[in-house]
Write a protein that holds these residues in place. Structure first.
Motif, PDB file in Angstrom:
ATOM      1  N   LEU A  26       0.856  -1.360   0.014  1.00 28.30           N
ATOM      2  CA  LEU A  26       0.022  -0.048  -0.051  1.00 28.30           C
ATOM      3  C   LEU A  26       0.905   1.278  -0.053  1.00 28.30           C
ATOM      4  O   LEU A  26       0.307   2.462  -0.566  1.00 28.30           O
ATOM      5  N   THR A  52      -9.007   5.582  -1.100  1.00 30.45           N
ATOM      6  CA  THR A  52      -9.208   4.267  -0.430  1.00 30.45           C
ATOM      7  C   THR A  52      -7.888   3.575   0.062  1.00 30.45           C
ATOM      8  O   THR A  52      -7.879   2.866   1.008  1.00 30.45           O
ATOM      9  N   GLN A  56      -7.033   2.280   3.775  1.00 25.06           N
ATOM     10  CA  GLN A  56      -6.738   0.835   4.019  1.00 25.06           C
ATOM     11  C   GLN A  56      -5.479   0.805   4.900  1.00 25.06           C
ATOM     12  O   GLN A  56      -5.135  -0.192   5.532  1.00 25.06           O
ATOM     13  N   GLN A  57      -4.859   1.935   4.963  1.00 28.70           N
ATOM     14  CA  GLN A  57      -3.363   1.786   5.676  1.00 28.70           C
ATOM     15  C   GLN A  57      -3.738   2.580   7.207  1.00 28.70           C
ATOM     16  O   GLN A  57      -2.614   2.715   7.949  1.00 28.70           O
TER      17      GLN A  57
END
Length: 92
Positions: A26, A52, A56-57
């Motif tokens: 990511l 996004t 997600q991180q």
């Protein structure tokens, strides 16, 4: 190499890093999305995809701020953009 081909290569790397379970990185995806945005490649899509990846991180606050700061660049599909921002705000 022509600019368009370089951008297409960059987009390919984005897809590999952001979506592949095998090559999922990511941080690299974030880096490549930022470059794509800077170069204006598929701008609206890259902005939403970067938000996004930030989420997600675990950087949901940063994702929301990023979307707010770049809202003026997303003109074609504002509803999808606004829905993403709304969903991210709910998760903060």
């Amino acid at each position: 190499m022509p600019r368009l081909k370089k951008l297409n290569i960059l987009r390919s790397k984005l897809v590999i890093y952001a979506n592949s379970q095998i090559y999922r990185n990511l941080a690299k995806a974030e880096k490549f999305y930022r470059i794509a945005i800077k170069n204006g490649e598929r701008l609206e899509s890259a902005i939403k995809d970067l938000a996004t990846v930030l989420h997600q991180q675990g950087k949901t606050d940063e994702a929301c701020k990023f979307l707010e700061d770049h809202r003026h660049l997303c003109k074609r599909n504002r509803a999808k953009y606004d829905n993403l921002l709304l969903n991210l705000r709910k998760q903060v």
